[in-house]
Design a protein around this motif. Structure first.
Motif, mmCIF file in Angstrom:
data_model
loop_
_atom_site.group_PDB
_atom_site.id
_atom_site.type_symbol
_atom_site.label_atom_id
_atom_site.label_comp_id
_atom_site.label_asym_id
_atom_site.label_seq_id
_atom_site.Cartn_x
_atom_site.Cartn_y
_atom_site.Cartn_z
ATOM 1 N N ALA A 146 0.831 -1.216 0.000
ATOM 2 C CA ALA A 146 0.000 0.000 0.000
ATOM 3 C C ALA A 146 0.862 1.261 0.000
ATOM 4 C CB ALA A 146 -0.926 -0.009 1.210
ATOM 5 N N ASN A 147 1.908 1.278 0.818
ATOM 6 C CA ASN A 147 2.766 2.455 0.884
ATOM 7 C C ASN A 147 3.573 2.642 -0.400
ATOM 8 O OD1 ASN A 147 2.234 3.629 3.488
ATOM 9 N ND2 ASN A 147 3.171 1.809 4.368
ATOM 10 N N LEU A 148 3.954 1.555 -1.042
ATOM 11 C CA LEU A 148 4.673 1.665 -2.308
ATOM 12 C C LEU A 148 3.775 2.240 -3.402
ATOM 13 C CD1 LEU A 148 7.418 1.094 -3.588
ATOM 14 C CD2 LEU A 148 6.566 -1.145 -4.225
ATOM 15 N N LEU A 149 2.519 1.801 -3.433
ATOM 16 C CA LEU A 149 1.576 2.376 -4.398
ATOM 17 C C LEU A 149 1.389 3.870 -4.154
ATOM 18 C CD1 LEU A 149 -1.240 -0.323 -4.679
ATOM 19 C CD2 LEU A 149 0.427 0.337 -6.402
ATOM 20 N N MET A 150 1.246 4.259 -2.882
ATOM 21 C CA MET A 150 1.065 5.682 -2.570
ATOM 22 C C MET A 150 2.335 6.468 -2.883
ATOM 23 S SD MET A 150 -0.992 8.027 -1.711
ATOM 24 C CE MET A 150 -2.408 7.208 -1.036
ATOM 25 N N LEU A 151 3.494 5.881 -2.653
ATOM 26 C CA LEU A 151 4.758 6.546 -2.959
ATOM 27 C C LEU A 151 4.873 6.839 -4.457
ATOM 28 C CD1 LEU A 151 7.585 7.385 -1.781
ATOM 29 C CD2 LEU A 151 8.347 5.132 -2.512
#
Length: 111
Positions: free
Chosen positions: A56-61
């Motif tokens: 999830a954090n990689l997608l948001m990044l």
């Protein structure tokens, strides 16, 4: 300066809550592990959380980096959200390395 320029783009509105929820949940799981280091179930839940949080954090990044180029007038607002999201990486690394070190002493790896 227009009021719309101060507001983050709608695609970035979940970046801060995502970073805070990831940090809070990771810290809660870490504290629970410190209270009960022999819990194998807690290790499994923690590992599943780490996998989901990284995804999830990689997608948001990637989304925030993309938005930096699309909305150059909102670069400062997006950069703050980006830094908050990136700030979770060292915390997660410290938590994960500590748990792996403790878990290798507790859980025997017999193949």
């Amino acid at each position: 300066m227009d009021l719309q320029q101060l507001q983050p783009p709608p695609q970035a509105k979940y970046a801060t809550p995502l970073a805070l929820v990831s940090f809070g949940t990771g810290t809660l799981l870490f504290v629970l592990f410190l209270c009960n280091p022999n819990s194998f179930d807690l290790l499994v839940y923690g590992l599943l959380f780490v996998i989901l949080a990284v995804f999830a954090n990689l997608l948001m990044l990637v989304n925030l980096i993309f938005l930096l180029f699309i909305y150059p007038e909102q670069r400062e607002t997006i950069a703050v959200k980006l830094l908050l999201l990136i700030g979770n990486i060292p915390v997660a690394w410290v938590y994960l390395s500590f748990v792996v070190q403790k878990a290798s002493c507790v859980v025997p790896l017999n193949f």
